[in-house]
Design an enzyme around this catalytic site. Sequence first.
Site, PDB file in Angstrom:
ATOM      1  N   THR A 192       0.849  -1.200   0.000  1.00 15.87           N
ATOM      2  CA  THR A 192       0.000   0.000   0.000  1.00 15.87           C
ATOM      3  C   THR A 192       0.882   1.246   0.000  1.00 15.87           C
ATOM      4  OG1 THR A 192      -1.760  -1.166   1.137  1.00 15.87           O
ATOM      5  CG2 THR A 192      -1.760   1.220   1.362  1.00 15.87           C
ATOM      6  N   GLY A 193       0.385   2.318  -0.623  1.00 16.13           N
ATOM      7  CA  GLY A 193       1.085   3.600  -0.559  1.00 16.13           C
ATOM      8  C   GLY A 193       1.481   4.117  -1.928  1.00 16.13           C
ATOM      9  N   THR A 230       4.519   4.745  -3.287  1.00 17.31           N
ATOM     10  CA  THR A 230       5.643   4.141  -4.021  1.00 17.31           C
ATOM     11  C   THR A 230       5.190   2.854  -4.700  1.00 17.31           C
ATOM     12  OG1 THR A 230       6.963   4.987  -2.172  1.00 17.31           O
ATOM     13  CG2 THR A 230       8.138   3.717  -3.843  1.00 17.31           C
ATOM     14  N   GLY A 241       5.982  -0.602   0.510  1.00 19.60           N
ATOM     15  CA  GLY A 241       6.742   0.574   0.903  1.00 19.60           C
ATOM     16  C   GLY A 241       7.122   0.503   2.375  1.00 19.60           C
ATOM     17  N   ALA A 242       7.775   1.566   2.865  1.00 17.03           N
ATOM     18  CA  ALA A 242       8.128   1.642   4.284  1.00 17.03           C
ATOM     19  C   ALA A 242       8.216   3.108   4.688  1.00 17.03           C
ATOM     20  CB  ALA A 242       9.462   0.949   4.538  1.00 17.03           C
ATOM     21  N   ASP A 243       8.064   3.354   5.977  1.00 14.29           N
ATOM     22  CA  ASP A 243       8.190   4.727   6.492  1.00 14.29           C
ATOM     23  C   ASP A 243       9.598   4.992   7.008  1.00 14.29           C
ATOM     24  OD1 ASP A 243       5.426   5.156   5.993  1.00 14.29           O
ATOM     25  OD2 ASP A 243       5.023   3.921   7.751  1.00 14.29           O
ATOM     26  N   LYS A 293       6.391   0.529   9.407  1.00 17.18           N
ATOM     27  CA  LYS A 293       5.345   0.657   8.403  1.00 17.18           C
ATOM     28  C   LYS A 293       4.040   1.090   9.081  1.00 17.18           C
ATOM     29  CE  LYS A 293       4.821  -2.378   5.248  1.00 17.18           C
ATOM     30  NZ  LYS A 293       4.563  -1.220   4.362  1.00 17.18           N
ATOM     31  N   ARG A 331       2.045   4.049   8.035  1.00 20.88           N
ATOM     32  CA  ARG A 331       1.529   5.421   7.843  1.00 20.88           C
ATOM     33  C   ARG A 331       0.126   5.392   7.236  1.00 20.88           C
ATOM     34  NH1 ARG A 331       0.322   7.639   3.764  1.00 20.88           N
ATOM     35  NH2 ARG A 331       1.359   6.024   2.546  1.00 20.88           N
ATOM     36  N   GLU A 389      -0.443  -5.878   5.593  1.00 17.74           N
ATOM     37  CA  GLU A 389       0.887  -5.902   4.966  1.00 17.74           C
ATOM     38  C   GLU A 389       1.778  -6.946   5.638  1.00 17.74           C
ATOM     39  OE1 GLU A 389       1.129  -1.274   3.402  1.00 17.74           O
ATOM     40  OE2 GLU A 389       1.784  -1.729   5.434  1.00 17.74           O
TER      41      GLU A 389
HETATM   42  C1  5RP Z   1       1.047   1.841   4.527  1.00 17.59           C
HETATM   43  C2  5RP Z   1       2.527   1.711   4.514  1.00 17.59           C
HETATM   44  C3  5RP Z   1       3.232   2.286   3.333  1.00 17.59           C
HETATM   45  O1  5RP Z   1       3.811   1.235   2.622  1.00 17.59           O
HETATM   46  C4  5RP Z   1       4.285   3.261   3.810  1.00 17.59           C
HETATM   47  O2  5RP Z   1       3.638   4.254   4.576  1.00 17.59           O
HETATM   48  C5  5RP Z   1       5.028   3.913   2.636  1.00 17.59           C
HETATM   49  O3  5RP Z   1       4.164   4.731   1.905  1.00 17.59           O
HETATM   50  P1  5RP Z   1       4.671   5.646   0.714  1.00 17.59           P
HETATM   51  O4  5RP Z   1       5.232   4.734  -0.340  1.00 17.59           O
HETATM   52  O5  5RP Z   1       3.446   6.395   0.261  1.00 17.59           O
HETATM   53  O6  5RP Z   1       5.735   6.580   1.244  1.00 17.59           O
HETATM   54  O7  5RP Z   1       3.133   1.143   5.384  1.00 17.59           O
HETATM   55  O8  5RP Z   1       0.513   1.357   5.715  1.00 17.59           O
END
Ligand code: 5RP
Length: 234
Positions: free
Chosen positions: A34-35, A37, A91-93, A103, A105, A112
Amino acid sequence: MSTSPLSPQDKAKREAGYKAAEYIINGMTIGLGTGSTVAYMMTRLKERITEEGLSICGVPTSIQTTMRAMALGIPLVGLEQVEKIDIAIDGADQLDPELRLIKGRGAAHVRERIIADASERLIIVADPSKICQQLTGPVPIEIIPFSMSHVIRRLSDLGGTVIVREGVKKDGPVISDNGNIILDYTPPAIPDPEGLETTINMIPGVVSCGIFTEFTKKTTVIIGEKNGPRIIGL
Ligand code: 5RP
């Protein structure tokens, strides 16, 4: 129709997402994270399906990803319909040098984590701002609504600050795709991510926190950079 130019961060996300789409081969089942990227990865995946006749199916980790995949025409299956997932791309934060992650956000980390666990390989796509020497948080935590006061008390006992995530264009708490509440917990420091992950996940009422330490051995990280994607890990 004019489109505004991408910011350097979005270019990096696109770079990482497009590179990850190259890892997908015919016949694979893909965990779709999700997200923003991952959204670039899905755009490129759709191009490959159209241009190369690639035959794949995706297992989505959120309602957002389900809607994006449906809009793009990426075939989807439910987790219960597959025996294994070849690669999860997410993705990751935050990510540290040992490829431990924060993760959540987007409040999707429970699904996930399930998809990452069910997958033989995990590819994390990110822009350079996600890299850190030590994870700091905030750590998203999905909890069942009944447990809220208890979990907040337990987290406060650990030190740091905890807030209930509030909706945007919705009054009151964010409700996850699973019907739960999300807390954002910022500990004083995270010297031991494995320990903190276990401690938080053991609090009754917690469904799962956003610290992911158990997938490092099957993780590849793709960072979008100015001079091309940088691959870390496998
Ligand atoms: C969602 C997540 C996302 O993968 C993470 O926040 C990265 O998002 P982005 O690619 O928009 O920066 O963990 O729960």
